[in-house]
Write an enzyme that holds these catalytic residues in place. Structure first.
Site, PDB file in Angstrom:
ATOM      1  N   TYR A 280       0.811  -1.225   0.000  1.00  0.00           N
ATOM      2  CA  TYR A 280       0.000   0.000   0.000  1.00  0.00           C
ATOM      3  C   TYR A 280       0.841   1.272   0.000  1.00  0.00           C
ATOM      4  O   TYR A 280       0.310   2.368  -0.147  1.00  0.00           O
ATOM      5  CB  TYR A 280      -0.932   0.017   1.211  1.00  0.00           C
ATOM      6  CG  TYR A 280      -1.913  -1.122   1.228  1.00  0.00           C
ATOM      7  CD1 TYR A 280      -2.965  -1.178   0.324  1.00  0.00           C
ATOM      8  CD2 TYR A 280      -1.783  -2.159   2.146  1.00  0.00           C
ATOM      9  CE1 TYR A 280      -3.873  -2.234   0.334  1.00  0.00           C
ATOM     10  CE2 TYR A 280      -2.678  -3.212   2.164  1.00  0.00           C
ATOM     11  CZ  TYR A 280      -3.715  -3.241   1.264  1.00  0.00           C
ATOM     12  OH  TYR A 280      -4.616  -4.284   1.273  1.00  0.00           O
TER      13      TYR A 280
ATOM     14  N   HIS B 147      -4.544   6.033  -1.795  1.00  0.00           N
ATOM     15  CA  HIS B 147      -5.293   5.878  -0.543  1.00  0.00           C
ATOM     16  C   HIS B 147      -4.420   6.165   0.677  1.00  0.00           C
ATOM     17  O   HIS B 147      -4.932   6.402   1.765  1.00  0.00           O
ATOM     18  CB  HIS B 147      -5.847   4.455  -0.477  1.00  0.00           C
ATOM     19  CG  HIS B 147      -7.189   4.317   0.151  1.00  0.00           C
ATOM     20  ND1 HIS B 147      -8.153   5.305   0.156  1.00  0.00           N
ATOM     21  CD2 HIS B 147      -7.764   3.267   0.795  1.00  0.00           C
ATOM     22  CE1 HIS B 147      -9.234   4.870   0.765  1.00  0.00           C
ATOM     23  NE2 HIS B 147      -9.022   3.631   1.168  1.00  0.00           N
TER      24      HIS B 147
ATOM     25  N   TYR C  39      -5.712  -0.753   9.558  1.00  0.00           N
ATOM     26  CA  TYR C  39      -6.176  -0.674   8.180  1.00  0.00           C
ATOM     27  C   TYR C  39      -7.313   0.345   8.104  1.00  0.00           C
ATOM     28  O   TYR C  39      -7.962   0.669   9.092  1.00  0.00           O
ATOM     29  CB  TYR C  39      -6.586  -2.035   7.593  1.00  0.00           C
ATOM     30  CG  TYR C  39      -5.398  -2.930   7.377  1.00  0.00           C
ATOM     31  CD1 TYR C  39      -4.614  -2.801   6.244  1.00  0.00           C
ATOM     32  CD2 TYR C  39      -5.042  -3.872   8.328  1.00  0.00           C
ATOM     33  CE1 TYR C  39      -3.498  -3.601   6.051  1.00  0.00           C
ATOM     34  CE2 TYR C  39      -3.926  -4.685   8.147  1.00  0.00           C
ATOM     35  CZ  TYR C  39      -3.161  -4.538   7.016  1.00  0.00           C
ATOM     36  OH  TYR C  39      -2.056  -5.320   6.837  1.00  0.00           O
TER      37      TYR C  39
ATOM     38  N   ASN D  88     -10.389   0.602   7.032  1.00  0.00           N
ATOM     39  CA  ASN D  88     -11.786   0.385   7.407  1.00  0.00           C
ATOM     40  C   ASN D  88     -12.025   0.346   8.908  1.00  0.00           C
ATOM     41  O   ASN D  88     -13.179   0.386   9.344  1.00  0.00           O
ATOM     42  CB  ASN D  88     -12.311  -0.898   6.767  1.00  0.00           C
ATOM     43  CG  ASN D  88     -12.329  -0.808   5.261  1.00  0.00           C
ATOM     44  OD1 ASN D  88     -12.046   0.230   4.670  1.00  0.00           O
ATOM     45  ND2 ASN D  88     -12.665  -1.909   4.615  1.00  0.00           N
TER      46      ASN D  88
ATOM     47  N   ASP E 119      -7.511  11.048   1.660  1.00  0.00           N
ATOM     48  CA  ASP E 119      -7.627  11.160   0.209  1.00  0.00           C
ATOM     49  C   ASP E 119      -9.083  11.440  -0.167  1.00  0.00           C
ATOM     50  O   ASP E 119      -9.998  11.055   0.550  1.00  0.00           O
ATOM     51  CB  ASP E 119      -7.141   9.873  -0.472  1.00  0.00           C
ATOM     52  CG  ASP E 119      -7.932   8.642  -0.056  1.00  0.00           C
ATOM     53  OD1 ASP E 119      -7.868   8.279   1.135  1.00  0.00           O
ATOM     54  OD2 ASP E 119      -8.626   8.043  -0.896  1.00  0.00           O
TER      55      ASP E 119
ATOM     56  N   ASN F  89     -14.318   4.921   3.570  1.00  0.00           N
ATOM     57  CA  ASN F  89     -14.424   3.936   4.646  1.00  0.00           C
ATOM     58  C   ASN F  89     -13.672   4.334   5.914  1.00  0.00           C
ATOM     59  O   ASN F  89     -14.107   4.021   7.017  1.00  0.00           O
ATOM     60  CB  ASN F  89     -13.957   2.566   4.164  1.00  0.00           C
ATOM     61  CG  ASN F  89     -14.927   1.964   3.168  1.00  0.00           C
ATOM     62  OD1 ASN F  89     -16.117   2.252   3.194  1.00  0.00           O
ATOM     63  ND2 ASN F  89     -14.423   1.139   2.278  1.00  0.00           N
TER      64      ASN F  89
END
Length: 186
Positions: A15, A20, A64, A66, A91, A112
């Site tokens: 990532y 993101h 993470y 979420n 973002d 999210n």
């Protein structure tokens, strides 16, 4: 006065440097600019820095995207920081690449990470600095776009844009959100 700056992103090499994760990138830049270091803490990497007499705590949740609210809620309580002194770096697909907008509250707009913060922390009354990543992707490819790397042209502009975001964060902590919005919202 203490502030909590939350860079949203996902942990893991896969990532790194994705659209993101721009929140992580801004948080990293801020801590480096203020000569701090992140340490592994509960639910997040945490750094404590200061700027013009203000104590600034910066976190990058390890939960993470979420589940970001879990980390934000923990650190707000642990550090006894009121929601009005929280700034989330996030973002935003709805803004063109590089455009930034500071807002004192608002909906998650389908993000999210923001949804999780609203659910766990109880509302939308926290500031967020939305960093535009644009929406230049084919229908049905949003996830690939958001989790993809910035293109070559965008990468050239990122250092200047991240520095601008860092300036906005410092302003938020020193002159306050209202004057910062007047000065920096485009």
């Amino acid at each position: 006065m203490k502030f909590l700056i939350v860079g949203l992103g996902n942990i893991g090499a896969e990532y790194a440097s994705t659209r993101h994760n721009i929140g992580f990138d801004i948080a990293d830049g801020l801590v480096a600019a203020l000569e701090g270091n992140f340490e592994f803490g509960r639910l997040a990497y945490h750094a404590e820095v200061s700027h013009k007499g203000k104590k600034i705590h910066v976190i990058k949740p390890t939960t993470y995207m979420n589940l970001s609210g879990k980390a934000v809620n923990y650190w707000m309580k642990e550090l006894k920081i009121a929601p009005e002194n929280v700034l989330v770096l996030v973002d935003d697909l709805a803004l063109p690449f590089g455009k930034m907008r500071l807002k004192l509250k608002g909906s998650s707009a389908g993000h999210n990470g923001l949804k999780s913060i609203e659910e766990v922390c109880g509302g939308q009354n926290y500031a967020r600095l939305r960093f535009g990543i644009g929406d230049d992707f084919p229908k049905g490819r949003q996830v690939d776009f958001v989790l993809g790397k910035f293109d070559k042209n965008e990468q050239k502009d990122l250092p200047v844009l991240i520095n601008r975001a860092i300036t906005i964060v410092k302003s938020f902590a020193t002159i306050g959100p209202a004057m910062t919005m007047t000065q920096f919202n485009q």
